[in-house]
Design a protein around this motif. Structure first.
Motif, PDB file in Angstrom:
ATOM      1  N   ALA A  23       6.371 -19.380 -39.735  1.00 13.67           N
ATOM      2  CA  ALA A  23       6.882 -19.747 -40.425  1.00 13.67           C
ATOM      3  C   ALA A  23       6.289 -19.795 -41.584  1.00 13.67           C
ATOM      4  O   ALA A  23       5.225 -20.327 -41.630  1.00 13.67           O
ATOM      5  N   HIS A  24       6.554 -19.493 -42.856  1.00 11.94           N
ATOM      6  CA  HIS A  24       6.077 -19.934 -44.525  1.00 11.94           C
ATOM      7  C   HIS A  24       4.601 -19.321 -44.301  1.00 11.94           C
ATOM      8  O   HIS A  24       3.648 -19.810 -45.095  1.00 11.94           O
ATOM      9  N   VAL A  25       4.978 -18.102 -43.541  1.00 11.65           N
ATOM     10  CA  VAL A  25       3.442 -17.425 -44.288  1.00 11.65           C
ATOM     11  C   VAL A  25       3.807 -16.258 -45.603  1.00 11.65           C
ATOM     12  O   VAL A  25       5.125 -15.624 -45.536  1.00 11.65           O
ATOM     13  N   ALA A  26       3.223 -17.073 -46.981  1.00 10.19           N
ATOM     14  CA  ALA A  26       4.412 -16.268 -47.453  1.00 10.19           C
ATOM     15  C   ALA A  26       3.153 -14.813 -48.673  1.00 10.19           C
ATOM     16  O   ALA A  26       1.222 -15.082 -48.260  1.00 10.19           O
ATOM     17  N   TYR A  27       4.106 -13.659 -49.084  1.00 16.79           N
ATOM     18  CA  TYR A  27       2.761 -12.894 -49.729  1.00 16.79           C
ATOM     19  C   TYR A  27       2.134 -13.118 -50.650  1.00 16.79           C
ATOM     20  O   TYR A  27       2.536 -14.095 -51.551  1.00 16.79           O
ATOM     21  N   PRO A  28       1.007 -12.879 -50.902  1.00 18.74           N
ATOM     22  CA  PRO A  28      -0.037 -13.094 -51.480  1.00 18.74           C
ATOM     23  C   PRO A  28       0.783 -13.021 -52.714  1.00 18.74           C
ATOM     24  O   PRO A  28       0.865 -11.840 -53.014  1.00 18.74           O
ATOM     25  N   ALA A  29       0.119 -13.717 -53.712  1.00 16.53           N
ATOM     26  CA  ALA A  29       0.758 -13.851 -55.526  1.00 16.53           C
ATOM     27  C   ALA A  29       0.521 -12.439 -56.218  1.00 16.53           C
ATOM     28  O   ALA A  29       0.763 -12.163 -56.362  1.00 16.53           O
ATOM     29  N   ARG A  46      -3.121 -16.141 -37.648  1.00 17.76           N
ATOM     30  CA  ARG A  46      -1.864 -16.888 -37.729  1.00 17.76           C
ATOM     31  C   ARG A  46      -1.848 -18.124 -37.067  1.00 17.76           C
ATOM     32  O   ARG A  46      -2.410 -18.193 -35.941  1.00 17.76           O
ATOM     33  N   ASP A  47      -1.168 -18.769 -37.537  1.00 15.96           N
ATOM     34  CA  ASP A  47      -1.564 -20.146 -35.840  1.00 15.96           C
ATOM     35  C   ASP A  47      -1.484 -20.381 -35.035  1.00 15.96           C
ATOM     36  O   ASP A  47      -0.221 -19.191 -34.613  1.00 15.96           O
ATOM     37  N   ASN A  48      -1.634 -20.314 -33.927  1.00 13.52           N
ATOM     38  CA  ASN A  48      -1.101 -20.727 -33.132  1.00 13.52           C
ATOM     39  C   ASN A  48      -2.161 -22.072 -32.296  1.00 13.52           C
ATOM     40  O   ASN A  48      -2.592 -21.475 -30.589  1.00 13.52           O
ATOM     41  N   SER A  49      -1.418 -22.698 -32.556  1.00 12.95           N
ATOM     42  CA  SER A  49      -1.470 -23.876 -32.481  1.00 12.95           C
ATOM     43  C   SER A  49      -1.191 -24.437 -31.116  1.00 12.95           C
ATOM     44  O   SER A  49       0.356 -23.654 -30.850  1.00 12.95           O
ATOM     45  N   ARG A  50      -0.903 -25.174 -30.661  1.00 11.89           N
ATOM     46  CA  ARG A  50      -0.595 -26.109 -29.366  1.00 11.89           C
ATOM     47  C   ARG A  50       0.279 -27.560 -29.879  1.00 11.89           C
ATOM     48  O   ARG A  50      -0.478 -28.620 -30.383  1.00 11.89           O
ATOM     49  N   GLY A  51       1.671 -27.013 -29.837  1.00  9.33           N
ATOM     50  CA  GLY A  51       1.957 -28.546 -29.511  1.00  9.33           C
ATOM     51  C   GLY A  51       3.685 -27.781 -31.327  1.00  9.33           C
ATOM     52  O   GLY A  51       3.898 -26.776 -30.966  1.00  9.33           O
ATOM     53  N   ARG A  52       3.583 -29.398 -32.195  1.00 15.34           N
ATOM     54  CA  ARG A  52       4.785 -28.389 -33.073  1.00 15.34           C
ATOM     55  C   ARG A  52       4.682 -27.337 -33.617  1.00 15.34           C
ATOM     56  O   ARG A  52       3.283 -27.350 -34.306  1.00 15.34           O
ATOM     57  N   TYR A  53       5.460 -26.358 -33.595  1.00 16.27           N
ATOM     58  CA  TYR A  53       4.758 -25.069 -34.767  1.00 16.27           C
ATOM     59  C   TYR A  53       6.504 -24.928 -35.561  1.00 16.27           C
ATOM     60  O   TYR A  53       7.401 -24.892 -35.000  1.00 16.27           O
ATOM     61  N   ALA A  54       6.681 -24.382 -36.714  1.00 20.75           N
ATOM     62  CA  ALA A  54       7.219 -23.387 -37.528  1.00 20.75           C
ATOM     63  C   ALA A  54       6.834 -22.620 -37.068  1.00 20.75           C
ATOM     64  O   ALA A  54       6.271 -21.671 -37.796  1.00 20.75           O
ATOM     65  N   GLU A  55       8.506 -21.330 -37.178  1.00 18.40           N
ATOM     66  CA  GLU A  55       8.119 -20.385 -36.909  1.00 18.40           C
ATOM     67  C   GLU A  55       9.684 -20.055 -36.889  1.00 18.40           C
ATOM     68  O   GLU A  55      10.690 -20.605 -37.398  1.00 18.40           O
ATOM     69  N   ARG A  56       9.876 -17.876 -37.468  1.00 16.63           N
ATOM     70  CA  ARG A  56      10.987 -17.969 -37.644  1.00 16.63           C
ATOM     71  C   ARG A  56      11.585 -17.306 -36.438  1.00 16.63           C
ATOM     72  O   ARG A  56      11.161 -16.748 -35.606  1.00 16.63           O
ATOM     73  N   TRP A  57      13.187 -17.116 -36.225  1.00 15.79           N
ATOM     74  CA  TRP A  57      13.856 -16.444 -35.798  1.00 15.79           C
ATOM     75  C   TRP A  57      14.995 -15.593 -36.311  1.00 15.79           C
ATOM     76  O   TRP A  57      15.651 -16.217 -37.580  1.00 15.79           O
TER      77      TRP A  57
END
Lengths: 92, 407
Positions: A23-29, A46-57
């Motif tokens: 989530a929250h990947v903005a199109y470049p201004a 894209r972030d590929n982290s382990r743990g809390r992750y903000a994502e779109r559904w």
């Protein structure tokens, strides 16, 4: 299978939803000003982290609206969800 | 005493369990199939003698034993065909070379076509394969039935079989045996296999890697190869750069043990499942990833149900088979569904990742070219196109949909 709380419809089973990635990947201004390296980052990385992750559904088999979820990618714990335009701190 | 019982109770360990030394010429991070294969070829082809493989879990715990063991090289694009065909040719002599019965069985791989588009794409791929020296044939529906009698080719099927591509040299191997064979071979060549050793940081000084911080203490290293599949992003973050990878669960299942009824590997994009039968008798099935990012090595049951319903489409008789076990592994998926094998922005640090849902088949070739890259500091001709920089240059190797399987 987990349950996802659609902020508009309430909790539903995972197969009702489509995944939309980070989530929250903005199109470049100003996309024309990006270097190749910055453009690569926007297109492919894209972030590929382990743990809390903000994502779109997307509630594809319901209200068909996009929203955001905070989920733990290490445990699948659902921390909360929030509408587009709201902040991650608003997740519930 | 029964000599077999004696052998069982006194079975020698296949590899030592050494303490890590303070320094190695090269350290491979990740004791999976590709990591051990890399270490094996570093010694065998390049004569390195002071090397270690560090593994956070244990050998034979991760994707090495979670895959569906399918081996083939019928990829569409030239770069992929070259890479996977090289691997397949190594497989053809590997059991003998490693002196271990890895049950490599070239029983043939069918990729079914269910509609006109499938048929055209399949024939195109057959032609591309032949031009690249990869064995490939197009079979019509009757020939499919002849080659694999239990496939349902009736026109009443929801997705009728119109034909299939066949790679006769494709097949399966026993994945447990492969990882055992590699562990033993590496150990015999003097490689230190260090299990229970998690990398917690990567030391980079002036843009050059100098060693690793691990749960078993610091290890200095002249060169480091990251061969950690789904956990690669966590490692590259320690070294200060990102890879275009998303980690997803990939699930598979086996049935209870049955008599041999399925004589080849059957794959289908349109109904999306791949099926084979292990030597022991279990039907082995897999399909696509769970959509979300995860490190949890499990996925949703509805994905398993979809796999099985796809399996029923092709083999109605499997409706009476029973599931014995399902499981998940974490796969490292690249935007173009092709691996990254090569140099990184950090000197002497190399990466081998992004094999996604199809790494098992590449095991020997992946290690071969990765070892070359580490030993010489330059990519082998086979992995040169699979660089990290291709995402910037645009020279993608777009195997999504092209690689004879949907990812």
């Amino acid at each position: 299978m987990f349950q996802i709380r659609c902020p508009y419809c309430g909790p539903r089973d995972e197969p009702e939803f489509k995944y939309g990635g980070q989530a929250h990947v903005a199109y470049p201004a100003d996309p024309e000003q990006l270097s190749d390296e910055e453009w690569t980052r926007f297109l492919f990385v894209r972030d590929n982290s382990r743990g809390r992750y903000a994502e779109r559904w997307n509630h594809a088999a319901g209200c068909r609206r996009w929203f955001n979820v905070i989920r733990d990618t290490g445990t699948h714990e659902m921390v909360g969800s929030y509408r587009s335009g709201e902040r991650p701190e608003d997740a519930r | 005493m029964d000599p077999n019982e004696h052998a069982l109770h006194n079975a020698p360990f296949l590899w030592r369990n050494p303490e890590p030394k303070s320094s190695y010429d090269a350290v491979i991070v990740g004791g999976g199939l590709h990591g051990l294969s890399t270490a094996y070829y570093l010694v065998k082809n390049h004569g390195l003698t002071n090397i270690a493989v560090v593994e956070r879990g244990w050998i034979g715990n991760g994707n090495a034993v979670r895959n569906t063991t399918i081996i083939r090289s019928n990829y569409l694009w030239d770069e992929s065909a070259a890479m996977y065909e090289h691997a397949l040719q190594l497989w053809e002599g590997w059991g003998e070379e490693l002196d271990y019965d890895i049950l490599f069985s070239q029983r043939g791989v069918l990729n079914l076509a269910h509609n006109l588009h499938d048929e055209r794409e399949s024939i195109r791929r057959v032609n591309a394969n032949r031009l690249n020296g990869v064995d490939a044939e197009w079979l019509d529906a009757e020939a499919v039935k002849e080659f694999c009698p239990i496939v349902d080719i009736s026109p009443e099927a929801r997705y009728p079989v119109m034909g299939a591509t066949l790679q006769r040299r494709g097949g399966i191997a026993r994945h447990d045996a492969v990882i055992f064979a590699l562990g033993r071979a590496c150990d015999a060549l003097g490689v230190d296999i260090i299990q229970g050793c998690e990398v917690t940081d990567i030391d980079v000084v002036d843009g050059r890697v100098t060693g690793l911080q691990t749960s078993r203490g610091p290890i200095a290293a002249g060169k480091v190869g990251l061969v950690a599949a789904g956990r690669t992003s966590l490692l590259t973050a320690m070294a200060g750069f990102a890879v275009p990878i998303q980690s997803h669960p990939l699930q598979a299942l086996v049935s209870e043990v049955y008599e041999q009824i399925l004589n080849c590997v059957v794959m289908s994009n349109a109904v999306h499942v791949y099926v084979s039968q292990a030597h022991k008798g279990e039907l082995v099935m897999g399909a696509g990833i769970d959509a979300f990012n995860s490190y949890a090595q499990r996925g949703g049951l509805h994905v398993i149900e979809e796999q099985m319903s796809a399996g029923m489409q092709l083999f109605p008789q499997f409706s009476r088979a029973r599931v014995l076990r399902t499981w998940g592994g974490i796969v490292d998926v690249c935007p173009d569904a092709s691996p990254i094998v090569g140099l990184t922005p950090v000197e002497n640090l190399y990466v081998n990742c992004g094999w996604g849902t199809g790494g098992f088949k590449a095991t020997p070739g992946s290690g071969y070219v990765m070892a070359h890259t580490i030993a010489t500091g330059e990519p082998h001709a086979l992995n040169r196109p699979f660089s990290l920089t291709r995402f910037e240059t645009g020279e993608l190797i777009d195997e999504h949909g092209a690689a004879a399987v949907a990812h």
